[in-house]
Motif scaffolding. Structure first.
Motif, PDB file in Angstrom:
ATOM      1  N   GLY A 154       3.823   0.230   2.525  1.00  0.00           N
ATOM      2  CA  GLY A 154       5.220   0.083   2.109  1.00  0.00           C
ATOM      3  C   GLY A 154       5.885   1.394   1.753  1.00  0.00           C
ATOM      4  O   GLY A 154       7.107   1.500   1.782  1.00  0.00           O
ATOM      5  N   LEU A 155       5.078   2.413   1.390  1.00  0.00           N
ATOM      6  CA  LEU A 155       5.652   3.692   0.953  1.00  0.00           C
ATOM      7  C   LEU A 155       4.780   4.842   1.444  1.00  0.00           C
ATOM      8  O   LEU A 155       3.552   4.818   1.300  1.00  0.00           O
ATOM      9  N   VAL A 156       5.428   5.844   2.001  1.00  0.00           N
ATOM     10  CA  VAL A 156       4.751   7.071   2.433  1.00  0.00           C
ATOM     11  C   VAL A 156       5.328   8.227   1.620  1.00  0.00           C
ATOM     12  O   VAL A 156       6.545   8.382   1.540  1.00  0.00           O
ATOM     13  N   GLN A 214       0.826  -1.209   0.000  1.00  0.00           N
ATOM     14  CA  GLN A 214       0.000   0.000   0.000  1.00  0.00           C
ATOM     15  C   GLN A 214       0.863   1.262   0.000  1.00  0.00           C
ATOM     16  O   GLN A 214       1.982   1.258   0.514  1.00  0.00           O
ATOM     17  N   VAL A 215       0.304   2.329  -0.572  1.00  0.00           N
ATOM     18  CA  VAL A 215       0.984   3.622  -0.650  1.00  0.00           C
ATOM     19  C   VAL A 215       0.056   4.684  -0.060  1.00  0.00           C
ATOM     20  O   VAL A 215      -1.149   4.669  -0.318  1.00  0.00           O
ATOM     21  N   ALA A 216       0.627   5.599   0.736  1.00  0.00           N
ATOM     22  CA  ALA A 216      -0.160   6.723   1.270  1.00  0.00           C
ATOM     23  C   ALA A 216       0.527   8.016   0.870  1.00  0.00           C
ATOM     24  O   ALA A 216       1.746   8.162   1.020  1.00  0.00           O
ATOM     25  N   VAL A 219       8.860   1.824   6.946  1.00  0.00           N
ATOM     26  CA  VAL A 219       8.381   2.050   5.573  1.00  0.00           C
ATOM     27  C   VAL A 219       9.356   2.951   4.821  1.00  0.00           C
ATOM     28  O   VAL A 219      10.112   3.708   5.425  1.00  0.00           O
ATOM     29  N   HIS A 220       9.339   2.859   3.505  1.00  0.00           N
ATOM     30  CA  HIS A 220      10.100   3.786   2.666  1.00  0.00           C
ATOM     31  C   HIS A 220       9.391   5.137   2.693  1.00  0.00           C
ATOM     32  O   HIS A 220       8.155   5.191   2.664  1.00  0.00           O
TER      33      HIS A 220
END
Length: 680
Positions: free
Chosen positions: A384-386, A311-313, A409-410
């Motif tokens: 996984g990515l912010v 997931q990405v936010a 997270v990255h």
């Protein structure tokens, strides 16, 4: 303040509460609470030798006292010293104790500024004491920053107790101290709290004074150690490597109406290499207004989404900017079969609850929103990515909360406010930085004009002419509603005035108090070209992209910061037409306002503007520090103390490698519980 600290320093509960208002919670805080200025009570100056403007201490016998009632009630006393010279002492606010202390025949000492009065030289409200049992001071008297109800004697007593209590023993290794050629910490603090009388006020106020240099160095060293340890901890962390096969990003690039610049391609490669590692990415993407950071963020998100279940936010500081990202990402991602979810504080409860459930079970893989994304009840299945846009606009505590949503997270942080070199060396030392240092080829230079608000009618004519040629215009106002103190024109009034002045044009209004749906509807009209002019507050500062808008008028430009003016100006010049930004200002202009307007008029390079902005305002705005309570530099100045910063950068890795116990003690002394903020 802890009970044991109060007991140790012999401070009452009432005094402790007052000290806490000054953010003084420990003995060490008190030891670092340094004077604003000093008074010299170490000598008596003959009255015959004083000059107007001198701040000095005199001693004499009261030869006359009177209460006058005109022009207002006041106590007048006249003293005479051994030389026969006389000086008037005047009190506009006085008590019976003053009258008793200044009774005829009494000998008194008076400390204050010599002023020219109607009946000769005088002191107004001097500090009065009796010379009996009052030896002259051995050091200059400190005057500390204080708060209502906390007087100087009480504060001095608490600080003196703290200096006697705290451990001022040297922590740094002898070898390093010898190379620095700086005084000891104990000597530096004691000198600044109680300077010997031979030191001049100018010397004590000079940041190059060795005692100041020592404090500044220790503070900068603590900051460098904390940053390096944060970077080290991150490098020891394990994040899920996000490997890209480029099938999604290739599809997006094929449907875009433009090609990436060489700079965009370079930073995409840097980010992709980071994401493929097990070390969590902690990268800042900086680029001037309009350099194309959003497409880089989109391509970064696609790299993550090519990994199953990740997931990405994406978080933005204002609803209007977050909404712009949401619209853009939907436009780009839906043709690729990717749903984009929206989460903000203004969403209806039912919609918000549905979004939260879908995020928690992994059905939503890309969420765009405001600070609502880091509320405690928002859970991710596999974050996984912010991506954080305009990261300096968030408080550090907010960024930490968001970062902690996923385990290691990255992170990609974006800023259109380029980071000056000294800030990059200090507050961003734990970040990898990618810079988009070229603008897309279709961007036109923006002409900036400074116009006095008295020529408003001419500017309205310019707006009419621009719109008649098929272009659009922004008219930006700094406030939504009338403020008695600032007396600025409001967006609503401006909108009404422009409608009356330009009846042939279609004029829309957007401001922060409108409901999101209303804002979105007005913005959509402007984007489609059905509105000629958009009157707005600074909510359109970032993220709005309308290529047909070639004119921006900024009302009361003298009230705005440089970064904000540069961001606003960057909303035009996005199409082929020649673009203009008109800065309306009202006189009289203060020194800082003049400096800002001069910089924005002379420069279009965001890096140069950021450098000069740092000189004018200091680092607070770049760091989101006001919102966070983050440890700002109290003593060091990033403009003048670069040599000390460079020394601290050089020594920090040596201490981490060879003296881990020293590092721990130094950080505890200077940062205490605040250290975690520097890792955000």
């Amino acid at each position: 303040m802890q009970p044991e600290t109060r007991q140790l320093l012999k401070i009452t509960d009432t005094t402790a509460k007052k000290l806490e208002k000054l953010q003084l919670h420990s003995a060490w805080d008190l030891a670092l609470h340094l004077p604003l200025r000093y008074e010299d009570e170490t000598q008596i100056v003959p009255i015959a030798g004083v000059n107007v403007g001198d701040v000095c201490q005199v001693e004499g016998t009261v030869i006359y006292q009177e209460i006058q009632f005109k022009p207002r009630k006041q106590l007048i006393a006249r003293i005479q010293d051994n030389s026969g010279a006389m000086l008037n002492l005047r009190f506009i606010h006085f008590y019976a104790s003053h009258q008793k202390q200044l009774a005829q025949g009494q000998t008194v000492r008076a400390l204050g500024e010599i002023k020219r009065g109607y009946f000769g030289d005088e002191m107004i409200h001097p500090k009065i004491k009796s010379p009996e049992n009052n030896k002259l001071a051995q050091s200059l008297t400190p005057i500390y920053p204080t708060t209502n109800g906390l007087n100087q004697p009480t504060l001095r007593k608490a600080i003196q107790a703290a200096l006697e209590t705290v451990n001022l023993q040297e922590i740094l290794p002898e070898k390093i101290l010898q190379n620095l050629k700086l005084p000891s910490l104990a000597h530096s603090l004691r000198t600044l709290h109680h300077p010997p009388p031979e030191l001049s006020m100018n010397t004590l106020a000079n940041g190059a004074f060795p005692a100041w240099q020592r404090l500044k160095f220790d503070e900068l060293l603590a900051q460098q150690l904390s940053m390096r340890l944060a970077r080290q901890r991150r490098r020891n962390g394990t994040a899920k490597p996000l490997i890209s096969n480029n099938y999604l990003s290739k599809q997006l690039l094929d449907i875009l109406p433009f090609r990436l610049t060489a700079a965009q391609e370079r930073v995409c490669a840097e980010i992709q290499a980071d994401l493929a590692k097990t070390v969590p990415m902690h990268r800042l993407l900086q680029g001037d207004v309009g350099s194309g950071k959003t497409i880089v963020a989109a391509l970064t998100a696609l790299v993550a989404l090519e990994n199953e279940g990740v997931q990405v936010a994406l978080m933005a500081p204002t609803e209007i900017l977050a909404e712009q990202h949401f619209i853009k990402f939907k436009q780009w991602f839906e043709p690729l079969g990717i749903n984009v979810a929206w989460l903000s504080g203004s969403l209806k409860k039912k919609e918000k609850d549905q979004a939260k459930i879908a995020l928690a079970d992994g059905r939503i893989r890309l969420a765009v929103g405001t600070h609502a994304l880091f509320q405690d009840d928002v859970l991710f299945d596999n974050l996984g990515l912010v991506i954080v846009d305009e990261q300096h606009r968030f408080g550090v505590a907010q960024r930490l909360a968001f970062k902690n949503k996923g385990q290691d997270v990255h992170q990609l942080m974006m800023s259109a406010t380029p980071i000056p070199r000294t800030l990059a060396m200090s507050f961003f030392a734990d970040l990898d930085v990618s810079s988009i240092d070229e603008l897309p080829p279709n961007r036109t230079p923006i002409k900036t004009k400074l116009v006095n608000h008295l020529r408003r009618a001419e500017v309205e004519g310019f707006v009419l002419n621009t719109c008649q040629q098929g272009q659009q215009a922004y008219w930006v106002c700094p406030l939504i509603e009338e403020s008695e103190t600032l007396q600025l024109q409001t967006a609503t009034e401006t909108w009404q005035n422009l409608q009356a002045a330009l009846p042939d044009l279609k004029i829309g209004l957007v401001h922060g108090r409108m409901k999101p749906a209303e804002k979105a509807a007005v913005m959509a009209e402007f984007v489609s070209g059905s509105l000629n002019v958009l009157v707005a507050t600074t909510v359109i500062e970032v993220g709005v992209d309308v290529p047909n808008a070639s004119l921006m008028v900024i009302e009361h430009a003298e009230r705005m910061g440089l970064a904000q003016l540069h961001q606003l100006r960057g909303r035009v010049g996005r199409g082929a037409a020649a673009s203009t930004c008109v800065l309306l200002f009202a006189e009289p202009l203060g020194q800082i306002s003049k400096a800002r307007l001069k910089v924005i008029y002379e420069h279009t390079d965001g890096f140069e503007i950021a450098r000069q902005d740092l000189e004018i305002r200091g680092p607070g705005e770049f760091l989101g520090a006001r919102q966070s309570g983050a440890p700002m530099l109290r003593f060091a100045d990033l403009q003048t103390d670069v040599p000390l910063l460079e020394k601290a950068r050089e020594i920090a890795p040596i201490l981490i490698a060879d003296y881990p116990d020293v590092v721990e003690r130094h950080l505890e002394r200077w940062l205490g519980s605040k250290e975690g903020f520097l890792a955000a």
